[in-house]
Design a protein around this motif. Structure first.
Motif, PDB file in Angstrom:
ATOM      1  N   ASP A 125      -8.336  12.282 -22.248  1.00  0.00           N
ATOM      2  CA  ASP A 125      -8.522  11.919 -23.659  1.00  0.00           C
ATOM      3  C   ASP A 125      -8.143  13.053 -24.601  1.00  0.00           C
ATOM      4  O   ASP A 125      -8.614  13.096 -25.743  1.00  0.00           O
ATOM      5  N   CYS A 126      -7.279  13.954 -24.139  1.00  0.00           N
ATOM      6  CA  CYS A 126      -6.925  15.115 -24.968  1.00  0.00           C
ATOM      7  C   CYS A 126      -5.916  14.731 -26.046  1.00  0.00           C
ATOM      8  O   CYS A 126      -5.290  13.661 -25.996  1.00  0.00           O
TER       9      CYS A 126
ATOM     10  N   THR B 106       0.114  12.669 -11.624  1.00  0.00           N
ATOM     11  CA  THR B 106      -0.137  13.250 -12.950  1.00  0.00           C
ATOM     12  C   THR B 106      -1.500  12.843 -13.477  1.00  0.00           C
ATOM     13  O   THR B 106      -2.254  13.673 -14.020  1.00  0.00           O
ATOM     14  N   LEU B 107      -1.851  11.570 -13.328  1.00  0.00           N
ATOM     15  CA  LEU B 107      -3.154  11.105 -13.806  1.00  0.00           C
ATOM     16  C   LEU B 107      -4.294  11.756 -13.035  1.00  0.00           C
ATOM     17  O   LEU B 107      -5.354  12.045 -13.609  1.00  0.00           O
ATOM     18  N   ASP B 108      -4.085  12.008 -11.760  1.00  0.00           N
ATOM     19  CA  ASP B 108      -5.118  12.703 -10.976  1.00  0.00           C
ATOM     20  C   ASP B 108      -5.335  14.122 -11.496  1.00  0.00           C
ATOM     21  O   ASP B 108      -6.479  14.597 -11.565  1.00  0.00           O
ATOM     22  N   ILE B 109      -4.260  14.800 -11.870  1.00  0.00           N
ATOM     23  CA  ILE B 109      -4.387  16.153 -12.421  1.00  0.00           C
ATOM     24  C   ILE B 109      -5.138  16.118 -13.750  1.00  0.00           C
ATOM     25  O   ILE B 109      -6.051  16.919 -14.001  1.00  0.00           O
ATOM     26  N   LEU B 110      -4.753  15.177 -14.616  1.00  0.00           N
ATOM     27  CA  LEU B 110      -5.409  15.077 -15.927  1.00  0.00           C
ATOM     28  C   LEU B 110      -6.882  14.738 -15.785  1.00  0.00           C
ATOM     29  O   LEU B 110      -7.732  15.275 -16.507  1.00  0.00           O
ATOM     30  N   GLU B 111      -7.210  13.843 -14.857  1.00  0.00           N
ATOM     31  CA  GLU B 111      -8.607  13.470 -14.664  1.00  0.00           C
ATOM     32  C   GLU B 111      -9.415  14.625 -14.097  1.00  0.00           C
ATOM     33  O   GLU B 111     -10.553  14.872 -14.535  1.00  0.00           O
TER      34      GLU B 111
END
Length: 437
Positions: free
Chosen positions: A176-177, A165-170
């Protein structure tokens, strides 16, 4: 995604039995005498021999070839069958060996292997055999499998995809949304002609594809991703904005996942629902269901039905038929693992007409136009596999798999699925321990 369902069933059963779950992996270079096979080709130009019609036998590593996984699976299957394992009829990726003293199960996905047993000695013996035969790497206790993180505690097991999940967000620039409380705007109806087309459709397709795999441990975004996946052919800026809404929903708790408690029983329960003629373009209905083994969620889906239903009762009945097939398969899987359910699966539906059609064959005039395969519901009721029960719409757990719910209802919907943020709970426990010290 069946292998993920297998993983969730295996993990849940071992959480109940407090058994050992280990992971092994095939070396990445596929070297050694068991990793090569012969390919017979004509002799190279310029080669001369006194014997006519000769060919060359080429020894080549399996790694990198299209048939590598098939050759590896065939060799592994033959080796396991040779030492007494039985390939499960419900799925060929599951191998089982049991007697009065112990049970051993092996779940295989390409070059990753999960071994589970209620005793440590069979696991050690199997590891020695696999290492001597194939030189497989021992990765120890199960902690990371197919991008799914597994965390174990005295209370049970937790599955999540935090790193994924963090990879997708990054990658999308959403670390920082501003977060939102729902993955889709309530009442929003997406269509193919919403807004201008994207200049690069590949961005949308890759993002939706990654979100599809994230639904393996995040049932709360299943309906949203199902809606978004309908527009990968011609995505628009409106569709991309809806996808960004899902990312904003994931941002506050990327470590949220499914928790499997040790205090559970072996009893299948199903909740099914449908939203009649909800698609504005095709007027087809949406089917949504979730299956529980004891109190733990093991299977769920949100899908558009193949045909148009003439009534809400027909749409619910079609939904029942699809879930019955899933229950039958899970019944076979549990039977192969030596723990068949002792009582019929309980089936909760909020449409009394659909229940009446499933239980009573007298309603022929009402259901004669429905495909024959849908009447598998009635057959399984008569066989005692399932028991249909009515539930009110307000208590229907599968409601959020068929429509976008307002925030209060959506929070209530997710609270019933056993979702837990393991990293948040772990940090709270550390904080409480520091206070006690």
């Amino acid at each position: 995604m069946e292998v993920v369902v297998h993983l969730e069933v295996v993990v849940h059963l071992e959480a109940i039995q407090e058994a050992s779950v280990d992971e092994m992996a095939w070396p990445s270079n596929f070297n050694g005498k068991y990793d090569i096979f012969g390919m017979r080709n004509s002799v190279a130009p310029g080669f001369h021999s006194d014997k006519p019609n000769q060919v060359c036998k080429v020894l080549r590593s399996l790694y990198g070839l299209k048939q590598a996984s098939r050759q590896w699976n065939a060799k592994l299957t033959a080796a396991l069958l040779r030492i007494g394992f039985v390939q499960a009829k419900s799925d060929p990726s599951l191998f089982i060996k049991s007697n009065s003293d112990y049970f051993v199960g092996i779940l295989v996905y390409v070059d990753d292997i999960i071994i589970t047993s209620d005793s440590l000695s069979p696991i050690d013996d199997l590891k020695k055999f696999l290492d001597s035969t194939f030189r497989i790497k021992d990765l120890g206790d199960l902690g990371y499998f197919l991008g799914i993180e597994v965390a174990r505690s005295s209370a049970g097991l937790n599955l999540c995809q935090r790193k994924y999940t963090l990879d997708i967000l990054e990658e999308c620039g959403f670390l920082d949304c501003k977060p939102v409380t729902s993955p889709i705007v309530p009442g929003q109806k997406l269509m193919h002609n919403d807004g201008p087309l994207l200049a690069d459709a590949g961005v949308y397709r890759r993002l939706v594809g990654r979100l599809l795999y994230l639904t393996a441990t995040r049932p709360d975004i299943t309906y949203s991703v199902q809606q978004l996946s309908q527009f990968i052919d011609y995505p628009t800026k409106t569709h991309l904005a809806a996808t960004h809404c899902v990312l904003r929903y994931l941002k506050p708790a990327p470590g949220k996942g499914i928790f499997y408690s040790t205090n559970s029983d072996i009893h299948l329960k199903a909740f099914t629902d449908s939203d009649w003629a909800t698609c504005a373009e095709t007027r087809r209905s949406i089917t949504g269901f979730c299956l529980f083994l004891g109190d733990s969620l093991i299977s769920w889906k949100s899908k558009k039905q193949h045909t148009i239903s003439r009534s809400s009762s027909e749409a619910e009945y079609r939904s029942l038929a699809g879930v019955v097939c899933e229950i039958q398969w899970l019944w076979y899987l549990l039977t192969d693992m030596g723990i068949p359910p002792s009582k019929p699966a309980v089936f909760f539906c909020d449409n009394k007409s659909a229940i009446a059609i499933g239980e009573n064959s007298v309603f022929h005039e009402r259901s004669k136009h429905i495909e024959i395969d849908c009447h598998v519901v009635r057959e399984k009721v008569q066989q005692g596999l399932i028991k249909l029960l009515y539930i009110t719409s307000s208590n229907q757990i599968a409601d959020g798999f068929t429509k976008a719910l307002p925030s209060p209802q959506f929070i209530q919907f997710t609270s019933k699925h056993g979702l837990q943020d393991f990293y948040y709970v772990h940090q709270c426990n550390i904080f409480l321990l520091s206070l006690n010290d």
